[in-house]
Motif scaffolding. Structure first.
Motif, short mmCIF file in Angstrom:
data_model
loop_
_atom_site.label_atom_id
_atom_site.label_comp_id
_atom_site.label_asym_id
_atom_site.label_seq_id
_atom_site.Cartn_x
_atom_site.Cartn_y
_atom_site.Cartn_z
N TYR A 169 10.02 -4.11 62.16
CA TYR A 169 10.14 -5.55 62.29
C TYR A 169 9.05 -6.16 63.17
O TYR A 169 8.57 -7.27 62.94
N HIS A 172 6.12 -8.15 61.85
CA HIS A 172 6.28 -9.57 61.50
C HIS A 172 6.00 -10.45 62.72
O HIS A 172 5.29 -11.46 62.63
N HIS A 218 9.94 -14.83 68.63
CA HIS A 218 10.67 -15.90 67.95
C HIS A 218 11.95 -15.44 67.24
O HIS A 218 12.85 -16.24 67.04
N ASP A 219 12.03 -14.16 66.84
CA ASP A 219 13.25 -13.71 66.15
C ASP A 219 14.18 -12.91 67.05
O ASP A 219 15.20 -12.40 66.59
N ASP A 225 5.09 -18.32 61.21
CA ASP A 225 6.17 -17.45 60.77
C ASP A 225 6.29 -17.50 59.24
O ASP A 225 6.33 -16.48 58.55
#
Ligand code: MN
Length: 475
Positions: free
Chosen positions: A45, A48, A72-73, A138
């Motif tokens: 992940y 990303h 951000h996630d 994003d």
């Protein structure tokens, strides 16, 4: 795949003298938080998050924004909370991450949800534009890896990208982001048309690349002869989706598109831009009406450049775009590159938002009916724009079909309410005349008038003017 090394290399170029510990710490934190998570495409992940941050670094965004890009996630997809972000990275990064998370994923679940998401987005944008810039970075990576998403979701995501995110990037002057998002979405949304345009371009480029190279060399020689040695000359090929849209406007005839390939000349200072324009016009005949001075008269989104199309040898038409390095950066990255915005505090607490954004926030407050709200947003934000002028020479950007009344309400609610007539290019005209780009519009007012005429609601085109008239009539 973008690695941490890539990000660090990019940071070294633009932030060489700055302490980048915040970003390093954010990388390690995000790596820990996302450990064990895989994306549908199969990679870890964190890649990303890295791609998002890398994109932001390319746009030379500030360090807290890049750190927020990495994180951000985290609150949404891991066991770590917003409080953890705040404790470790301070309130600025925290606010950005929270803003991006609040936007959520724009899922199309019927009209209500869609409107709700748009409203959220404009509110977030009005609070801090950096939030939407992170969201765009994003989205760009999500589009690059769209093949890893379940098939039934792909079309919806690509459509949102075309209908919402690309136009927003455009309005922020982020031209590179806009065209990249469009070209990434194009094959998913219009597969047949994509194949058609790709085919047309391939044939044309084959025959034209050599020719353009010749023109570039010729131009280089001509500039050298005139003591301009530091010009950077490139051939830029029009992007696929914008070619597609232009084809639709030009009766699907690719021969009617003059800027399919353009020659771009980048120099250090403004005076050279004009000298070069003069030299080009001396050497080749310019097409009438195709010389545009966006340096003296920038587009409202800030775009600056000189454009001209000339008949070169063999009767072929080539467009030249001439600008400084600074203008080029701002044309590519828009609001993200505008040092002026950074200095003025465009980002953060004491920012001053662009007018169109203020209007959208106003519309989202005043129009409660969701269907009507969406109609207005699509129209005000995404319609083709015209540029008209105040008698003082200020540029006003309005959607196509706008009338003097739209113009009056754009200037100020009072100017709208007190409007008793309008002059377009010094001629009296009716209030429902459709304005054209370049028109100079003067509004005649009567100060004792307080309220709009109810008929005006049918004479305006912008949601902004409509909602203002409705609001005034209620009083
Ligand atoms: Mn994400």
């Amino acid at each position: 795949m973008i690695t941490f090394e890539d990000l660090k290399r990019e940071l070294a170029i633009n932030y060489g003298d700055r302490d980048i510990n915040l970003v390093i710490k954010a990388f390690h934190f995000a790596t820990e938080a996302h450990r064990g998570q895989l994306r549908r495409t199969g990679e870890d992940y964190i890649y990303h998050a890295l791609a998002t941050a890398y994109n932001l670094a390319l746009m030379k965004m500030d360090l807290p924004t890049i750190a927020a890009g990495l994180l951000h996630d985290v609150p949404e997809d891991t066991d770590f909370t917003f409080d953890d972000i705040k404790k470790n990275f301070g309130s600025e990064v925290y606010t950005l991450v929270k803003g991006v998370t609040k936007l959520g994923h724009l899922k199309y679940r019927g009209l209500e949800r869609y409107a709700e998401n748009l409203r959220k987005m404009f509110l977030a944008m009005s609070q801090d534009l950096r939030v939407i810039i992170i969201k765009l970075a994003d989205r760009r990576h999500n589009m690059e890896t769209l093949d890893g998403v379940r098939e039934e979701k792909r079309l919806r995501i690509a459509q949102e990208t075309l209908e919402i995110f690309a136009p927003i990037a455009n309005r922020l002057g982020m031209f590179r982001m806009k065209t990249e998002l469009e070209d990434l979405a194009f094959p998913y949304v219009y597969p047949k048309e994509y194949a058609w345009v790709t085919g047309l371009m391939k044939d044309r480029l084959k025959s034209e690349t050599k020719y353009i190279e010749k023109i570039q060399k010729e131009t280089q020689k001509m500039l050298a002869k005139n003591d301009i040695h530091d010009a950077h000359i490139t051939g830029r090929v029009k992007t696929l989706y914008s070619t597609y849209k232009k084809l639709l406007r030009k009766g699907k005839d690719i021969n009617k598109i003059y800027d399919l390939i353009a020659v771009r000349i980048i120099v250090d200072d403004v005076a050279d831009c004009y000298s070069i324009l003069g030299l080009i016009h001396k050497r080749w005949t310019p097409l009438k009406g195709r010389v545009k001075d966006f340096i003296a008269q920038p587009k409202p989104n800030g775009y600056q450049s000189l454009h001209t199309s000339v008949f070169t040898d063999f009767g072929k038409v080539v467009e030249f775009q001439i600008r400084t390095k600074k203008m080029d950066d701002e044309a590519e990255y828009g609001i993200a590159a505008h040092s002026q915005y950074k200095e003025m505090g465009m980002f953060g607490k004491h920012k001053k938002n662009p007018r169109w954004l203020q209007h959208l926030v106003e519309i989202q407050k005043t129009i409660t009916d969701n269907a009507e709200f969406i109609k207005h947003v699509k129209h005000d934000l995404f319609a083709n724009q015209i540029f008209v002028f105040t008698p003082m020479g200020d540029v006003v950007e309005l959607p196509e079909g706008s009338t003097p009344l739209d113009f009056a309400y754009y200037i100020h609610t009072d100017v709208g309410n007190q409007c008793i007539g309008a002059k377009i290019n010094d001629h009296m005209s009716t209030l429902d005349t459709a304005l054209k780009s370049g028109d100079v519009v003067e509004i005649l007012t009567n100060k004792s008038r307080k309220y709009p005429n109810p008929d005006w609601i049918h004479m305006v085109k912008t949601g902004m003017a409509k909602s203002k008239i409705k609001g005034q009539l209620k009083k």
